[in-house]
Every structure is written in structure tokens, then in C-alpha cells.
Design a protein around this motif. Structure first.
Motif, short mmCIF file in Angstrom:
data_model
loop_
_atom_site.label_atom_id
_atom_site.label_comp_id
_atom_site.label_asym_id
_atom_site.label_seq_id
_atom_site.Cartn_x
_atom_site.Cartn_y
_atom_site.Cartn_z
N SER A 293 0.85 -1.18 0.00
CA SER A 293 0.00 0.00 0.00
C SER A 293 0.89 1.23 0.00
N VAL A 294 0.69 2.11 -0.98
CA VAL A 294 1.51 3.32 -1.13
C VAL A 294 0.62 4.54 -0.94
N ASN A 295 0.97 5.35 0.05
CA ASN A 295 0.19 6.53 0.45
C ASN A 295 1.12 7.74 0.44
N ILE A 296 0.79 8.78 -0.32
CA ILE A 296 1.71 9.90 -0.51
C ILE A 296 1.45 11.06 0.46
N GLY A 297 0.77 10.78 1.56
CA GLY A 297 0.33 11.86 2.46
C GLY A 297 1.41 12.79 2.94
N THR A 298 2.54 12.28 3.44
CA THR A 298 3.64 13.13 3.91
C THR A 298 4.90 12.82 3.10
N VAL A 299 4.75 12.83 1.80
CA VAL A 299 5.82 12.42 0.91
C VAL A 299 6.98 13.41 0.94
N SER A 300 8.19 12.88 0.76
CA SER A 300 9.39 13.67 0.56
C SER A 300 10.21 12.95 -0.51
N ALA A 301 11.28 13.57 -0.97
CA ALA A 301 12.04 12.98 -2.07
C ALA A 301 12.56 11.57 -1.77
N PRO A 302 13.15 11.32 -0.59
CA PRO A 302 13.60 9.94 -0.32
C PRO A 302 12.45 8.94 -0.29
N TRP A 303 11.30 9.37 0.27
CA TRP A 303 10.14 8.48 0.30
C TRP A 303 9.64 8.21 -1.11
N ALA A 304 9.64 9.23 -1.95
CA ALA A 304 9.17 9.06 -3.33
C ALA A 304 10.03 8.02 -4.05
N GLU A 305 11.34 8.08 -3.86
CA GLU A 305 12.21 7.09 -4.48
C GLU A 305 11.91 5.68 -3.96
N ALA A 306 11.65 5.60 -2.66
CA ALA A 306 11.30 4.30 -2.08
C ALA A 306 9.99 3.78 -2.66
N MET A 307 9.02 4.66 -2.85
CA MET A 307 7.74 4.26 -3.44
C MET A 307 7.93 3.70 -4.84
N LEU A 308 8.76 4.37 -5.63
CA LEU A 308 8.98 3.91 -7.00
C LEU A 308 9.73 2.59 -7.03
N THR A 309 10.68 2.42 -6.12
CA THR A 309 11.40 1.15 -6.04
C THR A 309 10.47 0.04 -5.59
N ALA A 310 9.64 0.31 -4.59
CA ALA A 310 8.73 -0.71 -4.07
C ALA A 310 7.72 -1.14 -5.12
N THR A 311 7.16 -0.19 -5.84
CA THR A 311 6.16 -0.54 -6.84
C THR A 311 6.78 -1.31 -8.01
N ALA A 312 8.00 -0.94 -8.39
CA ALA A 312 8.69 -1.69 -9.44
C ALA A 312 8.94 -3.12 -8.98
N THR A 313 9.33 -3.28 -7.73
CA THR A 313 9.57 -4.62 -7.18
C THR A 313 8.27 -5.42 -7.11
N ALA A 314 7.20 -4.76 -6.70
CA ALA A 314 5.91 -5.44 -6.64
C ALA A 314 5.52 -5.96 -8.02
N ASN A 315 5.73 -5.17 -9.04
CA ASN A 315 5.40 -5.61 -10.39
C ASN A 315 6.26 -6.79 -10.81
N GLN A 316 7.55 -6.76 -10.47
CA GLN A 316 8.46 -7.85 -10.84
C GLN A 316 8.03 -9.17 -10.21
N HIS A 317 7.44 -9.10 -9.02
CA HIS A 317 7.07 -10.31 -8.29
C HIS A 317 5.56 -10.58 -8.31
N ALA A 318 4.83 -9.86 -9.15
CA ALA A 318 3.37 -10.04 -9.27
C ALA A 318 2.68 -9.86 -7.93
N ILE A 319 3.10 -8.86 -7.18
CA ILE A 319 2.50 -8.55 -5.88
C ILE A 319 1.50 -7.41 -6.08
N PRO A 320 0.25 -7.59 -5.69
CA PRO A 320 -0.74 -6.52 -5.88
C PRO A 320 -0.41 -5.30 -5.02
N TRP A 321 -0.68 -4.11 -5.57
CA TRP A 321 -0.42 -2.92 -4.78
C TRP A 321 -1.49 -1.86 -5.00
#
Length: 269
Positions: free
Chosen positions: A63-91
Motif C-alpha cells: 500500500s503506497v500513500n503519498i500523504g507526507t511524501v518527501s524525495a527519499p520516500w518518493a524514491e522508495a515508493m517507485l522502487t517498491a512498486t517496481a519490485t511489486a510488479n516484478q514479483h506479481a505482488i498486488p499494490w
């Protein structure tokens, strides 16, 4: 698609206890974790770039929520979602206040390119994601679900995903089939982060019912609505409501959900 009894999807969640990786805002972490635990899922809150890919690969849902986003968090979100897609994990994407700033809009554009399984937002956020003008006030919604219905359908078709709009009435669509969920309680908007927690709950339901993301999302919103009604019947105000909601989710049975959910299939708009 014919929905199974909605309690079946709750039963699947409790049987599998999915591990839900939440990259969420500071305000929502505690309440989101408690809500997932009360319903039957297992929460994890982490966002460090150094470990986010490794942990996402271990999770059942994201679950990705951008409520208090900052640049490091944004990078983590993009990495996590890319990883989720690679492993067929719903997000699930929760585009908090996406219409408020250019930065949020740009980030959500990047996250949409990562193909979320579900987008969960209020009507103003759905309108903003779909590129329509909407006078969203921070995280609040100033547009009705009915006004945003066409935008939700268009967004679902464009993204090939489920769109869940929540408000006085909730609305779920995959672009072809649409369901309206009634319930909840007027005290729910008086307790901060319930919407954020609901997005994580959607991730839990979808993780436990991967072959039925539309039905699982509908069941998650119905679960929240039924528990909200039950909590509101005993609460004296926002404080006691929050506690009562956790208790209601914990005590909710599959049969209770199937019997008390108010879900209606909506004809094409």
C-alpha cells in the motif's frame, strides 16, 4: 462477474494473514497497523531505500500513500512498486491530496506508470488523477462520488485497474462493472487517517483474493462500512469511535459481513 458472499473474501484474509507492506504517512502509521491487525492482516511499516526492494519482495501486498511524501520516500515508493510488479505482488495507490501541488501530481504520474492494482481515493483525488479540474481542499473532498463516476470509469479503463472512490457512498469499478457500497457513519470523517488505513485494508483483501481484485476491493469497502455502522451505534464521539471501530472489525464475522453489507451493482454510465 457475480460476487461471492462478501464474507468469503474476509474469511480468505483471515485464513492467509497477508503481510502488507505499507509506505504511508507519519500520521497514519499507527492507526493503519492497528486496523490491519484487528481485521486479520499483518502490517509492516518501512520506507528506507536501502531495504524497501528486499522487503517488498517478501510481502503479500503493498500500500503506497503519498500523504507526507518527501524525495527519499518518493524514491522508495517507485522502487517498491517496481519490485511489486516484478514479483506479481498486488499494490494499492492512495493519492492523498494529489490535486494540491505540482509535486504530488508529478509523483502520481510516475506511480500510475507502475500499474497499480487498485487506486483508492476520494472523488476529488480521482478527478485530479484523471486530469479533470477539481477543487480539492487538501486531503478533503469537495466533489461528490456521483460527479466523479465517469472519471473513475475512465481512469480504470486507462490504467487497467480497479478504482475505489470513498465518501458518503463508496463506489468501485474496473471500467466495465461498477458497485456502490452504502454504510459507515458520520463520525468516520472526524477521525484522521481512516481513509489511509482503508487503502491498506484493500491491499490486504486483494492480496488474499488475488484472482478477484474487483470483488476483493468491494468486500474491503463493505467490511469497513459495516464495521463503521456498528461502531457508530455505540460511540459517543470521535475518540470512542476509533476504539469501537477496531473492536467492530475484530469481532466482525464472515456471516455478519455477508448479511449486513449493502452493495448494489450499478448499470453502465
Amino acid at each position: 462477474m457475480t460476487l461471492l458472499p462478501l464474507g468469503d473474501y474476509l474469511e480468505a484474509l483471515r485464513h492467509t494473514t497477508p503481510l502488507i507492506h505499507c509506505i504511508t504517512n507519519y500520521v497514519a502509521m499507527n492507526s493503519t497497523a492497528n486496523l490491519l491487525l484487528a481485521t486479520g492482516a499483518s502490517p509492516a511499516m518501512l520506507h528506507a531505500q536501502e531495504e524497501v526492494a528486499e522487503f517488498t519482495a517478501l510481502s503479500s501486498g503493498l500500500s503506497v500513500n503519498i500523504g507526507t511524501v518527501s524525495a527519499p520516500w518518493a524514491e522508495a515508493m517507485l522502487t517498491a512498486t517496481a519490485t511489486a510488479n516484478q514479483h506479481a505482488i498486488p499494490w494499492v495507490l492512495d493519492p492523498v491530496a494529489v490535486g494540491a501541488t505540482t509535486y504530488r501530481q508529478q509523483l502520481c504520474g510516475q506511480l500510475l506508470a507502475m500499474s497499480p492494482t487498485v487506486i483508492r481515493g476520494n472523488p476529488s483525488e480521482i478527478l485530479a488523477l484523471n486530469g479533470l479540474k477539481s477543487q480539492g481542499r487538501g486531503v478533503d473532498s469537495t466533489s461528490t462520488t456521483e460527479q466523479a463516476a465517469e472519471a473513475a470509469i475512465a481512469l480504470a479503463k486507462q490504467q487497467g485497474c480497479i478504482v475505489a472512490m470513498t465518501g458518503e457512498r463508496d463506489w468501485v469499478t474496473d471500467g466495465r462493472q461498477h458497485y456502490q457500497i452504502e454504510g459507515g457513519h458520520p463520525l468516520m470523517p472526524r477521525v484522521t487517517t481512516l481513509g489511509c488505513a482503508l487503502s491498506a485494508l484493500v491491499a490486504g483483501f486483494v492480496a488474499a483474493n488475488r484472482d478477484h481484485p474487483l470483488a476483493a476491493t468491494t468486500a474491503a469497502l463493505a467490511c469497513f462500512a459495516v464495521a463503521g455502522e456498528q461502531a457508530g451505534s455505540v460511540a459517543q464521539g470521535p475518540g470512542s469511535f476509533q476504539v469501537a471501530l477496531l473492536d467492530a472489525l475484530y469481532q466482525l464475522t464472515a456471516d455478519d459481513l455477508s448479511a449486513n453489507a449493502r452493495v448494489v451493482a450499478i448499470d453502465a454510465i
